[in-house]
Design an enzyme around this catalytic site. Structure first.
Site, PDB file in Angstrom:
ATOM      1  N   ASP A  55       0.230  -9.802  -0.857  1.00 29.65           N
ATOM      2  CA  ASP A  55       0.953 -10.840  -1.583  1.00 29.65           C
ATOM      3  C   ASP A  55       1.672 -10.280  -2.804  1.00 29.65           C
ATOM      4  O   ASP A  55       1.034  -9.772  -3.725  1.00 29.65           O
ATOM      5  CB  ASP A  55      -0.049 -11.919  -2.009  1.00 29.65           C
ATOM      6  CG  ASP A  55       0.615 -13.069  -2.732  1.00 29.65           C
ATOM      7  OD1 ASP A  55       1.752 -13.423  -2.378  1.00 29.65           O
ATOM      8  OD2 ASP A  55      -0.009 -13.626  -3.660  1.00 29.65           O
ATOM      9  N   ASP A  70      11.767 -13.827  -4.492  1.00 33.04           N
ATOM     10  CA  ASP A  70      10.498 -14.476  -4.163  1.00 33.04           C
ATOM     11  C   ASP A  70      10.194 -14.397  -2.672  1.00 33.04           C
ATOM     12  O   ASP A  70      10.894 -14.991  -1.857  1.00 33.04           O
ATOM     13  CB  ASP A  70      10.554 -15.940  -4.614  1.00 33.04           C
ATOM     14  CG  ASP A  70       9.181 -16.594  -4.584  1.00 33.04           C
ATOM     15  OD1 ASP A  70       8.194 -15.906  -4.280  1.00 33.04           O
ATOM     16  OD2 ASP A  70       9.109 -17.802  -4.870  1.00 33.04           O
TER      17      ASP A  70
END
Ligand SMILES: *[C@@H]1O[C@H](CO)[C@@H](O)[C@H](O)[C@H]1NC(C)=O
Ligand SMILES: *[C@@H]1O[C@H](CO)[C@@H](O)[C@H](O)[C@H]1NC(C)=O
Length: 405
Positions: A277, A100
């Site tokens: 992102d 992540d």
């Protein structure tokens, strides 16, 4: 391969590749870790709406100031997720962790329970992190973390969950986001050093930079690679070109850059700020630009998936979508602009239909966050997130012109 333990949760992890993380390959001042991509789909999903909800939350947090923006926007509800096998302790127990870039605490215990060994130290501090779509809380330890054979971090701060929500099918998170995101998560500490910080302070890497090689989900070798300390020159087919981070809020709270976008050579979005992102699946663009794109492609909105669909004759006429970032232009070819057709039904889409991966961000340009270059862009272009020099870099790969979708 992992499957939900409780069918009623109906969370499916479709393993796009079954290869295990390969041994870590140290490159001068760098360290490389392989990961597998998986589709994390909950039945029919409006994928565009899911991405829009994420950007809305980011904009809201951004408008409340920088501090508030430093809440984690993790991959926990992303459609495509990446996992790596990480060993903890001596001897090491292997855990399957989500990679992540939108959160920074590394933790485990969501499924397999932690087995302390001689290198495990209970710090006496508690830890709690909330991710929007999930959360965990527990005790903070330090322990030896083996990112892969041969690459070992000593005394890494890790969370050991006593309770967690929203992490079916994985054991926890390998948090590779900025250190600030650990602020106020561990009692008695302002922040805790991330895996990247320790690789740097323990001399394994020379720069706090992360190179990410995603591979198109439908490509035969759907294994990505994370390089701590820079980029892996074996994975790129052009030099990495860097641009400074944008100064425009709220994009500047994230990995924000300035870029313009053209379709078939005509500008559809003038130079403006947005973000890069890994937790967004699609490419989102400002409503006015999206409307121009929709007219140019002839796409019709599909209610189930939230994506534009086009006919095969419209597909045959599709033009390049070009992202001008700094002095360089990066193309999404026609094939790169469509959802992998083999994965249509995974989304609740119809087999054989051609869906586009460009969606509406939900507001006109001028918002300070007018585009998101998500996974659909990043699987065609290598990216480098460089904290030390406050810049983002891109390069082409052998997959830039793939026809795998
Ligand atoms: C959970 O962990 C156990 C071992 O503790 C393992 O056998 C099982 O496959 C794991 N389940 C998932 C969904 O990862
Ligand atoms: C579209 O992009 C690809 C990849 O960069 C490039 O090879 C091709 O020449 C471009 N096509 C046009 C018409 O510009």
């Amino acid at each position: 391969m992992v499957f939900p333990s409780k069918a009623f949760l109906s969370i499916f992890f479709v393993v796009l590749s079954s290869a295990d993380a390969s041994p870590l390959r140290p490159v001068a001042g760098k360290a490389t870790l392989s990961f597998a991509a998986r589709l994390n789909v909950r039945g029919a999903v409006n994928i565009a709406a899911a991405d829009r909800a994420r950007v809305q939350a980011m904009k809201q947090a951004g408008s409340m100031g920088k501090r508030a923006a430093k809440s984690s926007f993790s991959v926990t509800n992303a459609i495509v997720v990446y996992t790596a096998q990480v060993g903890v302790g001596s001897p090491a127990t292997e855990y399957t962790l989500l990679i992540d870039t939108g959160s920074s605490n590394t933790w485990l215990g969501a499924n397999a329970s932690y087995s302390p060994t001689s290198t495990s130290v209970d710090t006496g501090s508690t830890v709690a992190v909330s991710y929007g779509s999930g959360s965990f809380s527990g005790e903070e330890y330090t322990d030896t973390v083996h990112l892969s054979t041969g690459l070992v971090i000593s005394e890494q701060s890790i969370g050991v969950a006593s309770s967690s929500q929203g992490f079916e099918g994985v054991d926890g998170i390998l948090g590779v986001g900025p250190t600030d995101l650990t602020e106020n998560t561990v009692s008695n500490f302002d922040v805790v050093p991330t895996v990247t910080d320790n690789l740097y302070s323990q001399g394994v890497i020379g720069t706090r930079a992360l190179g990410i090689y995603f591979v198109p989900a439908a490509a035969p070798d759907s294994i990505g690679e994370l390089t701590f300390g820079g980029h892996d020159s074996l994975k790129i087919t052009s030099p990495v070109t860097y641009v400074p981070l944008t100064t425009t809020l709220p994009a500047s709270n994230y990995w924000g850059i300035d870029q313009s976008i053209s379709y078939g050579g005509s500008t559809i979005l003038s130079e403006t700020a947005g973000i890069v992102d890994t937790g967004t699946t699609l490419v989102l663009i400002a409503s006015n630009a999206f409307s121009t794109y929709q007219t140019a492609t002839g796409g019709v909105l599909d209610e189930t998936t939230g994506l534009l669909k086009i006919t095969s004759s419209q597909y045959a006429k599709l033009q390049n979508l070009t992202f001008k970032i700094g002095d360089r232009a990066y193309d999404l070819t026609p094939n790169a602009q469509i959802w992998p057709r083999t994965l249509n039904t995974n989304l609740g889409g119809i087999s054989g239909v051609i869906y586009l991966i460009v969606a509406d961000i939900g507001s006109n340009s001028g918002s300070g966050l007018d585009f998101i270059n998500g996974y659909a862009f990043l699987q065609r272009h290598y990216s480098v997130f460089d904290t030390t020099n406050s810049q983002v870099g891109f390069a082409t790969t052998i997959h830039t012109d793939d026809r795998s979708n």
